[in-house]
Enzyme design. Structure first.
Site, PDB file in Angstrom:
ATOM      1  N   ARG A 134      34.388  37.578 -56.627  1.00 63.01           N
ATOM      2  CA  ARG A 134      34.478  36.103 -56.674  1.00 63.01           C
ATOM      3  C   ARG A 134      33.123  35.472 -56.356  1.00 63.01           C
ATOM      4  O   ARG A 134      32.664  34.550 -57.045  1.00 63.01           O
ATOM      5  CB  ARG A 134      35.526  35.626 -55.652  1.00 63.01           C
ATOM      6  CG  ARG A 134      35.503  34.129 -55.381  1.00 63.01           C
ATOM      7  CD  ARG A 134      36.387  33.767 -54.193  1.00 63.01           C
ATOM      8  NE  ARG A 134      35.942  34.379 -52.948  1.00 63.01           N
ATOM      9  CZ  ARG A 134      34.958  33.909 -52.180  1.00 63.01           C
ATOM     10  NH1 ARG A 134      34.291  32.822 -52.540  1.00 63.01           N
ATOM     11  NH2 ARG A 134      34.620  34.514 -51.072  1.00 63.01           N
ATOM     12  N   CYS A 249      43.553  41.266 -55.214  1.00 65.57           N
ATOM     13  CA  CYS A 249      42.533  40.818 -54.260  1.00 65.57           C
ATOM     14  C   CYS A 249      41.122  41.058 -54.772  1.00 65.57           C
ATOM     15  O   CYS A 249      40.175  40.459 -54.292  1.00 65.57           O
ATOM     16  CB  CYS A 249      42.706  41.550 -52.931  1.00 65.57           C
ATOM     17  SG  CYS A 249      44.347  41.429 -52.247  1.00 65.57           S
TER      18      CYS A 249
END
Length: 324
Positions: A134, A249
């Site tokens: 991310r 995740c």
């Protein structure tokens, strides 16, 4: 819960950060119950493995050992970093409290006190360490908007290890969560707070989750007094977005729900989401604003709504990327 002499057993990971945040919760629970609270240190697979998170199953690897201890009645309750929790909550465990959130932002700790834009503008390609796809996606995209290029370097390890890469000159900078540095008393080492317009945090970043067995209703009711309803609404919306994107995740997803206020009155919630390729060449970034959710269901619906819009804009094609 009437026994005020038997200590409550709080399960925690062994890292300095986990111990610090669990210690803060222990003090709050002690004040609430009048009972002593003892920390029970539990080693998780995520703590001992040196592999990258994407390879060992994402951040859920930090949680399962604590949950096993709860269900085995080896501990009474556990404290997690909320961003480590898988989005699906087990039926036999209660998310009893989500206390008020710390600063959710990411921060830069760079050599020579530099900012991200100063690093990006340097004559050599800046090497910035992070274990998060991310962060990689958004940092690389930010550099592209400046007409520059950086190198994102995958790293693991605790906060001391990560800061050490910069101190020893092995990396130009590392990106960490503000909340962790605050809880360890090391926020003074930050060279730049990364504004959320540039880098959205992980869903739930900066928040803690206090979990206990569903069967221990008296303890769950007591712990619920530590719950912050605004934080719970915000992180529920963020995690709903993550779940609706069907993102693990290790996927490059950022999300943040802000409460918008007029004067002292909170009127609306704005949810922002981003997903992108780790090289920063493609980002899908959208937001939606609605009334402050009055229930968990409304917060979930807000996340699902934004996820649907992001999928319409091509987010699905970005989800499968694995940088590590």
């Amino acid at each position: 819960m009437n026994d005020t002499t038997t200590p409550l057993r709080l399960g925690t990971r062994r890292s300095k950060l986990a111990m610090a945040q669990s210690g803060q919760v222990a003090e709050a629970v002690q004040q609430l119950t009048g009972r002593p609270v003892e920390l029970v240190e539990i080693t998780t697979y995520g703590d001992v493995s040196r592999e990258h998170l994407a390879q060992i199953g994402g951040t859920g690897v930090f949680v399962s050992a604590l949950r096993d201890a709860l269900l085995a009645d080896e501990i009474d309750f556990a404290v997690h970093s909320l961003k480590d929790l898988p989005t699906q909550q087990p039926d036999d465990l209660a998310l009893a409290a989500i206390p008020a959130r710390e600063d959710p932002r990411d921060v830069l700790v760079a050599r020579d006190g530099l900012t991200f834009e100063e690093l990006a503008a340097s004559s050599t390609v800046a090497r910035i360490g992070t274990g998060s796809p991310r962060r990689m996606a958004q940092l690389n995209a930010w550099a592209r908007t400046l007409g520059r290029r950086i190198e994102t370097v995958p790293i693991r390890g605790n906060i001391d290890t990560r800061l050490g890469y910069v101190a020893k000159g092995e990396l130009d900078a590392v990106v960490l969560a503000a909340a962790g540095l605050t809880r360890l008393g090391r926020i003074g080492e930050v060279t730049e707070f990364l504004e959320t317009d540039a880098v959205l945090p992980a869903p739930g970043q900066g928040a803690l989750a206090i979990e206990c067995a569903v069967t221990n209703a008296p303890l769950a009711a007591t712990l619920a007094e530590l719950d912050d309803p605004y934080t719970r609404a915000a992180v529920t919306a963020e995690r709903s977005l993550l779940a609706a994107l069907e993102a693990g995740c290790s996927a490059p997803v950022g999300a943040l729900a802000d409460l918008l206020a007029v004067g002292q009155v909170v009127t609306e919630m704005r949810l922002r989401g981003v997903v992108g390729t780790t090289d920063g060449s493609t980002l899908v970034q959208l937001s939606t604003t609605g009334p402050v959710p009055a229930s968990s269901e409304e917060a979930v619906a807000l996340g699902q709504l934004l996820a649907a819009e992001m999928l319409d804009k091509g987010a699905a094609g970005l989800m499968g990327e694995r940088a590590l």
